[in-house]
Scaffold this motif. Structure first.
Motif, PDB file in Angstrom:
ATOM      1  N   UNK A  12       0.868  -1.169   0.000  1.00  0.00           N
ATOM      2  CA  UNK A  12       0.000   0.000   0.000  1.00  0.00           C
ATOM      3  C   UNK A  12       0.904   1.217   0.000  1.00  0.00           C
ATOM      4  N   UNK A  13       0.624   2.181  -0.857  1.00  0.00           N
ATOM      5  CA  UNK A  13       1.464   3.374  -0.922  1.00  0.00           C
ATOM      6  C   UNK A  13       1.114   4.357   0.169  1.00  0.00           C
ATOM      7  N   UNK A  14       2.134   5.001   0.729  1.00  0.00           N
ATOM      8  CA  UNK A  14       1.893   5.959   1.798  1.00  0.00           C
ATOM      9  C   UNK A  14       2.307   7.356   1.343  1.00  0.00           C
ATOM     10  N   UNK A  15       1.416   8.288   1.496  1.00  0.00           N
ATOM     11  CA  UNK A  15       1.667   9.656   1.051  1.00  0.00           C
ATOM     12  C   UNK A  15       1.343  10.636   2.166  1.00  0.00           C
ATOM     13  N   UNK A  49       2.645  14.102  -1.693  1.00  0.00           N
ATOM     14  CA  UNK A  49       3.499  13.155  -2.395  1.00  0.00           C
ATOM     15  C   UNK A  49       3.841  11.975  -1.517  1.00  0.00           C
ATOM     16  N   UNK A  50       4.499  10.996  -2.108  1.00  0.00           N
ATOM     17  CA  UNK A  50       4.814   9.765  -1.383  1.00  0.00           C
ATOM     18  C   UNK A  50       5.879   9.992  -0.327  1.00  0.00           C
ATOM     19  N   UNK A  51       5.759   9.259   0.741  1.00  0.00           N
ATOM     20  CA  UNK A  51       6.732   9.313   1.825  1.00  0.00           C
ATOM     21  C   UNK A  51       7.902   8.404   1.484  1.00  0.00           C
ATOM     22  N   UNK A  52       9.119   8.882   1.710  1.00  0.00           N
ATOM     23  CA  UNK A  52      10.302   8.072   1.426  1.00  0.00           C
ATOM     24  C   UNK A  52      10.656   7.182   2.607  1.00  0.00           C
ATOM     25  N   UNK A  53      11.481   6.185   2.309  1.00  0.00           N
ATOM     26  CA  UNK A  53      11.774   5.146   3.301  1.00  0.00           C
ATOM     27  C   UNK A  53      12.228   5.645   4.654  1.00  0.00           C
ATOM     28  N   UNK A  54      13.245   6.475   4.695  1.00  0.00           N
ATOM     29  CA  UNK A  54      13.799   6.859   5.987  1.00  0.00           C
ATOM     30  C   UNK A  54      13.304   8.197   6.487  1.00  0.00           C
ATOM     31  N   UNK A  55      12.193   8.625   5.949  1.00  0.00           N
ATOM     32  CA  UNK A  55      11.739   9.997   6.164  1.00  0.00           C
ATOM     33  C   UNK A  55      10.584  10.031   7.158  1.00  0.00           C
ATOM     34  N   UNK A  56      10.666  10.932   8.120  1.00  0.00           N
ATOM     35  CA  UNK A  56       9.553  11.103   9.042  1.00  0.00           C
ATOM     36  C   UNK A  56       8.370  11.720   8.293  1.00  0.00           C
ATOM     37  N   UNK A  57       7.185  11.524   8.832  1.00  0.00           N
ATOM     38  CA  UNK A  57       5.997  12.048   8.161  1.00  0.00           C
ATOM     39  C   UNK A  57       6.052  13.568   8.037  1.00  0.00           C
ATOM     40  N   UNK A  98      -1.533  10.614   4.825  1.00  0.00           N
ATOM     41  CA  UNK A  98      -1.604  11.251   6.137  1.00  0.00           C
ATOM     42  C   UNK A  98      -1.691  12.757   5.896  1.00  0.00           C
TER      43      UNK A  98
END
Lengths: 224, 224
Positions: A12-15, A49-57, A98
């Motif tokens: 599931x994509x998280x944005x 936009x999409x959240x990156x792997x090591x990135x906080x919300x 989010x």
DNA sequence: ACAAAAGTGTTAAGTGTACACCCATGT
DNA sequence: ACATGGGTGTACACTTAACACTTTTGT
């Protein structure tokens, strides 16, 4: 008990999406971008936009705000307020977003087209143009939260420069609530909170000069 | 502006966690599972798991509740309240979790171990055992939200069967707020809201029998 | 002197909170 | 009759909302 690994499920994509507010011309405005791509090309949308792997919300929220609108300044307030995950909300796939509420101080006017958008503008928050995807419901919910935060935290101060007059502060409240307030009751209530200190200076204008205030050195209110 | 496709980013896992509350022995309890796997094996945790591709968030919440605790019943209330996404919150990878608050009616006592847990139990919500991951902060926030919902919506009713006495209802409020309330003021306030109708029946017990009430046929209050 | 905007108090209604005794039943 | 828990009213403090005129400045 949080997830079993490895996942036996479709990803599931998280944005993140950001509803950034500021005052302009005595009106509450929200920062919108005009989409340059399908779906919803040329429609207005919230920056996101999409959240990156090591990135906080909240980092992702700041990044998309910067890259899509050119807004440099750190928001004075940044808060997630709801997560929108309905299956059909994005035609390109399953994207859960989010949603964040941001407040920018007056003066952060300059916006520039960035990324793959046609442009960015501050538009009326209470009477926005038609929006892409489910962004209208995101915006509506952001407004509700913003109004709630007016009373608990003192979020209105974040819209103004360091010093400001009481009529200006009242204008911010009225713009956010979208209704007029009684001057005397407003002043009484705000001054009773003890969060403002007169700066001694006054602002001259057309009529009688107004006392300038700044926020007292004291903590912020509680979260929800 | 929601995501660019295809994603140029590392994927982020999306999960739900559920703080499910019910009354037991006059106390507010939360449904916890004892983990059977590393990390945090044998620690208590909130029921939770990854969201599947075509699944709505609330469906995922109901599913993990069912598979991990055996709870069959539809919660009387189910609401997402915050999304926990801190990068280091789960040692197994980047997992963002949409936390949900659920209320189960009194009587939903039976829980059974399910899935890869050692068991499930209703434990004290205000004085829980040590919890895995960041589940203590999730629980704390769920409690805050639950207390908030007491006033706005009338969430206390969802803890009780169809008919109940005023002292029982007061007990639910006190258990959630974790403090005693004044009997007269409580009754005055609740009856003034006009959401209760006397059923005519009375409940006999040790002392004087209590009037039984049921909820009046009227809508629920607004969301936050 | 006039226009424009800032500043200022009082009253009434409603809401929240503290507080102590009598009532209905079972044993 | 006594123990147990259910049920009831009043007074005070505080908060909220309505409402109109005077003051200070620039032109």
């Amino acid at each position: 008990m949080t997830p079993t690994f490895p996942a036996d499920v479709t990803q599931v994509g998280l944005a993140v999406d950001v509803a950034a507010f500021a005052m302009h011309a005595g009106e509450l405005r929200v920062l919108l971008v005009q989409r340059g791509e399908l779906p919803h090309a040329r429609d207005w949308a919230l920056p996101g936009g999409l959240v990156r792997g090591g990135e906080e919300l909240h980092e992702a929220a700041l990044r998309v705000l910067h890259t899509e609108t050119g807004v440099e300044l750190e928001p004075r307030h940044l808060e997630q307020f709801h997560t929108f995950g309905e299956v059909g909300r994005d035609p390109r796939g399953r994207i859960v977003s989010v949603a964040h509420l941001a407040v920018l101080p007056h003066g952060t006017v300059e916006v520039s087209s960035g990324g793959h958008t046609l442009g960015a503008e501050w538009l009326s928050a209470h009477r926005p143009p038609p929006l892409a995807f489910d962004h209208r419901s995101i915006l509506d919910r952001a407004l509700t939260r913003l109004q709630l935060r007016l009373e608990y935290a003192n979020l209105a101060l974040e819209f103004l420069p360091d010093t400001f007059t009481l009529p200006e502060l009242q204008g911010v409240h009225e713009a956010i609530l979208d209704r007029p307030l009684d001057k005397r009751n407003f002043r009484k209530r705000l001054l009773a909170q003890g969060i403002l200190t007169p700066s001694g200076e006054r602002r001259v204008g057309v009529g009688r000069p107004a006392q300038l205030y700044r926020r007292a050195k004291s903590a912020r209110a509680a979260a929800l």
